[in-house]
Scaffold this active site. Structure first.
Site, mmCIF file in Angstrom:
data_model
loop_
_atom_site.group_PDB
_atom_site.id
_atom_site.type_symbol
_atom_site.label_atom_id
_atom_site.label_comp_id
_atom_site.label_asym_id
_atom_site.label_seq_id
_atom_site.Cartn_x
_atom_site.Cartn_y
_atom_site.Cartn_z
ATOM 1 N N SER A 156 40.309 46.272 45.368
ATOM 2 C CA SER A 156 39.412 44.825 45.527
ATOM 3 C C SER A 156 38.417 44.562 46.105
ATOM 4 O O SER A 156 38.134 45.434 47.178
ATOM 5 C CB SER A 156 40.653 43.766 46.105
ATOM 6 O OG SER A 156 40.126 42.673 46.365
ATOM 7 N N TYR A 179 34.026 40.576 42.495
ATOM 8 C CA TYR A 179 33.762 39.208 42.416
ATOM 9 C C TYR A 179 32.231 39.151 42.541
ATOM 10 O O TYR A 179 31.681 39.873 43.578
ATOM 11 C CB TYR A 179 34.538 38.520 43.602
ATOM 12 C CG TYR A 179 35.870 38.321 43.388
ATOM 13 C CD1 TYR A 179 36.454 37.320 42.484
ATOM 14 C CD2 TYR A 179 36.921 38.757 44.117
ATOM 15 C CE1 TYR A 179 37.614 37.267 42.102
ATOM 16 C CE2 TYR A 179 38.157 38.596 44.302
ATOM 17 C CZ TYR A 179 38.642 37.716 43.082
ATOM 18 O OH TYR A 179 39.853 37.517 43.060
ATOM 19 N N THR A 205 36.064 40.310 37.667
ATOM 20 C CA THR A 205 37.170 39.413 37.542
ATOM 21 C C THR A 205 36.129 38.009 37.167
ATOM 22 O O THR A 205 35.186 37.731 37.618
ATOM 23 C CB THR A 205 37.912 39.148 38.653
ATOM 24 O OG1 THR A 205 38.581 40.196 39.153
ATOM 25 C CG2 THR A 205 38.631 37.766 38.837
ATOM 26 N N LYS A 280 38.004 41.495 33.358
ATOM 27 C CA LYS A 280 39.529 41.445 33.713
ATOM 28 C C LYS A 280 39.554 39.676 33.604
ATOM 29 O O LYS A 280 39.036 39.093 34.447
ATOM 30 C CB LYS A 280 39.500 41.676 35.102
ATOM 31 C CG LYS A 280 41.039 41.618 35.502
ATOM 32 C CD LYS A 280 41.314 42.069 36.941
ATOM 33 C CE LYS A 280 42.537 41.882 37.448
ATOM 34 N NZ LYS A 280 42.636 40.611 38.171
ATOM 35 N N HIS A 304 45.382 36.773 36.238
ATOM 36 C CA HIS A 304 45.406 37.073 37.690
ATOM 37 C C HIS A 304 46.602 36.684 38.490
ATOM 38 O O HIS A 304 46.752 36.226 39.402
ATOM 39 C CB HIS A 304 44.197 35.635 38.038
ATOM 40 C CG HIS A 304 43.289 36.054 39.499
ATOM 41 N ND1 HIS A 304 42.369 36.056 39.606
ATOM 42 C CD2 HIS A 304 43.849 36.359 40.868
ATOM 43 C CE1 HIS A 304 41.892 36.284 40.846
ATOM 44 N NE2 HIS A 304 43.032 36.647 41.475
HETATM 45 C C1 GLV Z 1 42.609 37.463 45.216
HETATM 46 O O1 GLV Z 1 42.098 38.109 44.373
HETATM 47 C C2 GLV Z 1 43.774 36.495 45.031
HETATM 48 O O2 GLV Z 1 43.916 36.078 43.871
HETATM 49 O O3 GLV Z 1 43.984 36.035 46.175
#
Ligand code: GLV
Length: 418
Positions: A156, A179, A205, A280, A304
């Site tokens: 991540s 991100y 994402t 994604k 997600h």
């Molecule tokens: C992180 O990506 C979350 O969804 O908390």
């Protein structure tokens, strides 16, 4: 193409009267197991003793006992009513098998290739943030376990270990979840660092212009514990999260993440990196076509972990639409609700080239560190292999659309090629 496998489509009789002639199991409403026992975030099974763990879901209750409430709630919770969280599980339980018999299954090969990288199984590790809240070794432990299992770990952006630190754990095929920050210099720098550290793809994402409303985090005033930081951003003064009147993470996202992100930025990313880009968060045919047109190397069908927009369908329900729209032009992966080897098989039967598993990894990490993550990967692997054997499949290419029956099949349906 290397990633696709044959999907022998069922030919259906469209007449609804076909239902009356359907075998009983095609007509019957299955009672979803998940709803009987509570879904991912709901009522938990009694915690198993560590030596008695027989499925990946059992780690969640142990994690709940071990972790501070704020950390556990952050991992377990999802957006608003958590309808999609439950549905991510229940939709799997509404898909049934059509196993084939009397096939020699004494040898089963579940190896596969993802973006040209050979891995041991179509089961990979999804990006989950802030893993050192779960265990002191955090992302290090996950990276080692994934590498030992011969599969891909996705790190991540909001990891509590940096790309360089994770790379230092040793060899392994790793993807980097991105991100996009308002400050594009930050993004450029980070992507280059990931590339230099040997990461093999960017999982961009695209479902988070703002953070979903996770009420547990709001109640807890969630914030990253002060001894930890978002390590990839440490030197950039973006590694800490301020306490807020609600979720500290939601405020962080509102302050830093670029809400203007659009398809042109997918193109822009391709100008700053040669790494393949997986988009994604796609769950519609329309966006699948746009992903293809904008040069994506693959799609991850993801909601997600149900943490963004509530009342989107389960990913396993959205998968086929995306697969059809992709027309074999790029590989389609899935995350969300995968808890059993049977789920992996169902995803592959509906056209996924592989799946990613998120929460079970975090809960196992909390319960047992690296050994827990290894065990999650092993249990999913073993269950998947068993599902293959009991379905009469010896290679991933043997898994076809005809091996499963979905709800929409049951509404329409009678396979004409029985
Ligand atoms: C992180 O990506 C979350 O969804 O908390």
């Amino acid at each position: 193409m290397y990633y696709s496998h044959p999907h022998h489509t069922l030919h259906f009789l469209l007449a609804s009267s076909a239902l009356t002639h359907s075998p009983l199991y095609l007509q019957g409403q299955t009672q979803p197991a998940a709803s009987r026992r509570g879904a991912a975030g709901g009522s938990l099974r009694a915690p198993a003793k560590m030596g008695e763990i027989t499925n990946v879901m059992e780690y969640q209750a142990i994690a709940k006992q071990k972790l501070p409430k704020m950390a556990y709630d952050y991992y377990a919770s999802a957006a608003e009513d958590e309808w999609t969280l439950q549905e991510n599980r229940e939709a799997f339980s509404r898909i049934l098998f059509r196993p084939r018999i009397l096939i020699d299954v004494s040898r089963i090969d579940i190896t596969t290739s993802v973006l040209g990288f050979k891995i041991s199984m179509p089961i990979m590790v999804a990006p989950t943030a802030m893993q050192k809240m779960a265990h002191p070794e955090g992302e290090y432990a996950t990276a080692r376990a994934a590498s030992a299992a011969g599969t891909i770990m996705t790190l991540s952006s909001w990891a509590t270990s940096s790309v360089e630190e994770v790379a230092s754990t040793g060899p392994g095929i790793r993807f980097f979840q991105l991100y996009v920050y308002k400050d594009r210099k930050v993004v450029e720098q980070l992507v280059r660092r990931a590339e230099r550290a040997g990461f093999k793809a960017i999982a961009l994402t695209v479902d988070t212009p703002r953070l979903g409303r996770r009420e547990a985090d709001i109640k807890n005033r969630f914030v990253l514990p002060p001894h930890l930081s978002l390590k990839n951003f440490e030197g950039l003064d973006l590694g800490k999260m301020d306490q807020a009147a609600d979720s500290g993470l939601a405020s962080y996202v509102a302050g830093q993440i670029d809400r203007t992100l659009s398809w042109k930025d997918v193109k822009w990313l391709q100008t700053i990196t040669s790494l393949p880009i997986l988009v994604k968060g796609v769950i519609t045919a329309e966006d699948t076509r746009l992903a293809v047109e904008n040069g994506a190397a693959g799609i991850i069908v993801s909601n997600h972990g149900a943490r963004q927009l509530d009342y989107v369908p389960a990913t396993i329900s959205a998968l086929e639409e995306v697969v059809k729209a992709a027309r074999g032009q790029l590989p389609v992966f899935l995350d969300g609700g995968v808890r059993r080897g049977t789920d992996v098989f169902k995803a592959l039967a509906l056209g996924a080239a592989g799946i990613f598993v998120g929460r079970p990894v975090v809960f196992a990490l909390a319960a047992a560190g690296e050994a827990g993550v290894s065990n999650v990967l092993k249990m999913l692997r073993d269950e998947f292999e068993l599902t293959m054997a009991l379905s009469g499949c010896t290679r991933l290419a043997d898994i076809t659309r005809n091996h499963v029956v979905t709800e929409s099949d049951r509404l329409r349906v009678m396979p004409s090629r029985l």
